[in-house]
Write a protein that holds these residues in place. Structure first.
Motif, PDB file in Angstrom:
ATOM      1  N   LYS A 203      -1.014  -4.098   2.364  1.00  0.00           N
ATOM      2  CA  LYS A 203       0.082  -3.701   3.246  1.00  0.00           C
ATOM      3  C   LYS A 203       1.403  -3.760   2.487  1.00  0.00           C
ATOM      4  CE  LYS A 203      -2.242  -5.719   7.293  1.00  0.00           C
ATOM      5  NZ  LYS A 203      -2.122  -6.719   8.385  1.00  0.00           N
ATOM      6  N   GLY A 204       2.375  -2.974   2.956  1.00  0.00           N
ATOM      7  CA  GLY A 204       3.681  -2.959   2.315  1.00  0.00           C
ATOM      8  C   GLY A 204       3.795  -1.840   1.296  1.00  0.00           C
ATOM      9  N   ASP A 205       4.818  -1.919   0.463  1.00  0.00           N
ATOM     10  CA  ASP A 205       5.089  -0.841  -0.482  1.00  0.00           C
ATOM     11  C   ASP A 205       5.040  -1.311  -1.934  1.00  0.00           C
ATOM     12  OD1 ASP A 205       7.332  -2.402  -0.537  1.00  0.00           O
ATOM     13  OD2 ASP A 205       8.732  -0.829   0.076  1.00  0.00           O
ATOM     14  N   ALA A 206       4.279  -2.369  -2.204  1.00  0.00           N
ATOM     15  CA  ALA A 206       4.247  -2.916  -3.561  1.00  0.00           C
ATOM     16  C   ALA A 206       3.110  -2.358  -4.411  1.00  0.00           C
ATOM     17  CB  ALA A 206       4.128  -4.443  -3.508  1.00  0.00           C
TER      18      ALA A 206
ATOM     19  N   ASN B 141       1.055   2.906  -1.371  1.00  0.00           N
ATOM     20  CA  ASN B 141       1.001   2.463   0.023  1.00  0.00           C
ATOM     21  C   ASN B 141       2.422   2.429   0.567  1.00  0.00           C
ATOM     22  OD1 ASN B 141      -1.270   1.182   1.837  1.00  0.00           O
ATOM     23  ND2 ASN B 141       0.629   0.120   2.345  1.00  0.00           N
ATOM     24  N   GLU B 142       2.603   2.903   1.805  1.00  0.00           N
ATOM     25  CA  GLU B 142       3.957   3.010   2.365  1.00  0.00           C
ATOM     26  C   GLU B 142       4.136   2.289   3.688  1.00  0.00           C
ATOM     27  OE1 GLU B 142       4.354   7.354   2.405  1.00  0.00           O
ATOM     28  OE2 GLU B 142       5.824   7.133   0.810  1.00  0.00           O
ATOM     29  N   GLU B 143       3.037   1.822   4.278  1.00  0.00           N
ATOM     30  CA  GLU B 143       3.117   1.186   5.591  1.00  0.00           C
ATOM     31  C   GLU B 143       3.213  -0.330   5.456  1.00  0.00           C
ATOM     32  OE1 GLU B 143       3.289   2.683   8.673  1.00  0.00           O
ATOM     33  OE2 GLU B 143       3.604   4.474   7.426  1.00  0.00           O
ATOM     34  N   GLN B 144       4.159  -0.914   6.186  1.00  0.00           N
ATOM     35  CA  GLN B 144       4.359  -2.362   6.121  1.00  0.00           C
ATOM     36  C   GLN B 144       3.240  -3.143   6.803  1.00  0.00           C
ATOM     37  OE1 GLN B 144       6.731  -3.871   4.303  1.00  0.00           O
ATOM     38  NE2 GLN B 144       7.292  -1.807   3.628  1.00  0.00           N
ATOM     39  N   ASP B 145       2.556  -2.506   7.778  1.00  0.00           N
ATOM     40  CA  ASP B 145       1.555  -3.224   8.560  1.00  0.00           C
ATOM     41  C   ASP B 145       0.146  -2.683   8.353  1.00  0.00           C
ATOM     42  OD1 ASP B 145       3.593  -4.790   9.746  1.00  0.00           O
ATOM     43  OD2 ASP B 145       4.014  -3.190  11.180  1.00  0.00           O
TER      44      ASP B 145
ATOM     45  N   TYR C 245      -4.912   5.051   6.570  1.00  0.00           N
ATOM     46  CA  TYR C 245      -4.647   3.616   6.561  1.00  0.00           C
ATOM     47  C   TYR C 245      -5.672   2.884   7.423  1.00  0.00           C
ATOM     48  CZ  TYR C 245      -0.123   4.583   4.381  1.00  0.00           C
ATOM     49  OH  TYR C 245       0.866   4.972   3.520  1.00  0.00           O
TER      50      TYR C 245
END
Length: 240
Positions: free
Chosen positions: A125-128, A54-58, A155
């Protein structure tokens, strides 16, 4: 070199190092096709694992699609179930058959597999977080060295990212397509290195037993020789 120059060089080196690490982090966030084990062979079958970060923060990833070119003539794709996700394999009816890796006609090859997250199972959400989707495909083509398997990442906010760009001139594109290298097809039956016939196994066992018997006999003879030699030495000393 003055202290100012040393300090300036240190700051520049640290800056370039940080930029390099940042670039590596961005590159590693691509959707990739990975092989864990033996490389798939041309005309055979292979297991491929797609890693989707996942690459989107929102927004979180809730759908992943993998495209297969019809000319690859891959007739079978199976998937490993992922908890919280469903999967659907799609095929297309072609106007004319295409040859697969075994030179057989295929009229309805696999063209897509879609993984969809059930409610509450999307990547956060986010990149974790990332998710891996494992498939098995056959028959793989024999007329290409590399499989290009474009991916579409969706997404939950409606954003769609197409991972379908090919590398040109050695530079990595922004959204490269996942690829898999194919190894040359094995010659012969392909089983001679991995299996042993009963006759060969029996022969091997017999040879091993014979070798052990001969080794044991050799130890006995050697021991007897040492005993005889030791007795002769003692007798010679007494004679003196």
């Amino acid at each position: 070199m003055s202290n100012n120059r040393v300090m300036r060089a240190t700051v520049l080196a640290a800056t370039f190092g940080a930029v390099g690490l940042l670039g590596a982090g961005v590159a590693s966030a691509h959707v990739t096709a990975n092989i864990y084990g033996n490389q798939p062979q041309k005309g055979g079958s292979g297991t491929i694992v797609f890693r989707v970060p996942n690459e989107e923060q929102d927004a979180g990833t809730n759908k992943v699609e993998i495209d297969f070119k019809p000319e690859y003539a891959i007739s079978t794709v199976r998937y490993k179930p992922v908890p919280g996700w469903t999967a659907q394999v799609e095929k297309a009816q072609l106007p004319a058959p295409v040859k697969n890796g075994k030179n057989l006609d295929v009229t309805n090859p696999v063209t897509k597999i879609t993984f969809t997250a059930q409610p509450g199972s999307a990547l956060a959400k986010g990149d974790a977080e990332f998710q891996e989707f494992e498939i098995s495909a056959s028959t793989l083509p024999s007329n290409v060295d590399e499989l290009a398997l474009p991916a579409i990442q969706t997404y939950d906010n409606g954003l769609v990212v197409h991972w379908d760009q090919a590398e040109t001139g050695g530079a990595e594109p922004e959204h490269p397509a996942p690829t898999v290298q194919l190894a040359a097809a094995a010659t012969g039956s392909g089983h001679s290195d991995m299996s042993v016939s009963p006759a060969a196994e029996s022969s091997s066992t017999t040879s091993d037993n014979t070798a052990r018997w001969l080794g044991g006999a050799g130890l006995v003879v050697g021991a007897l020789g040492l005993g005889i030699g030791g007795g002769a030495v003692l007798r010679s000393r007494k004679a003196k």
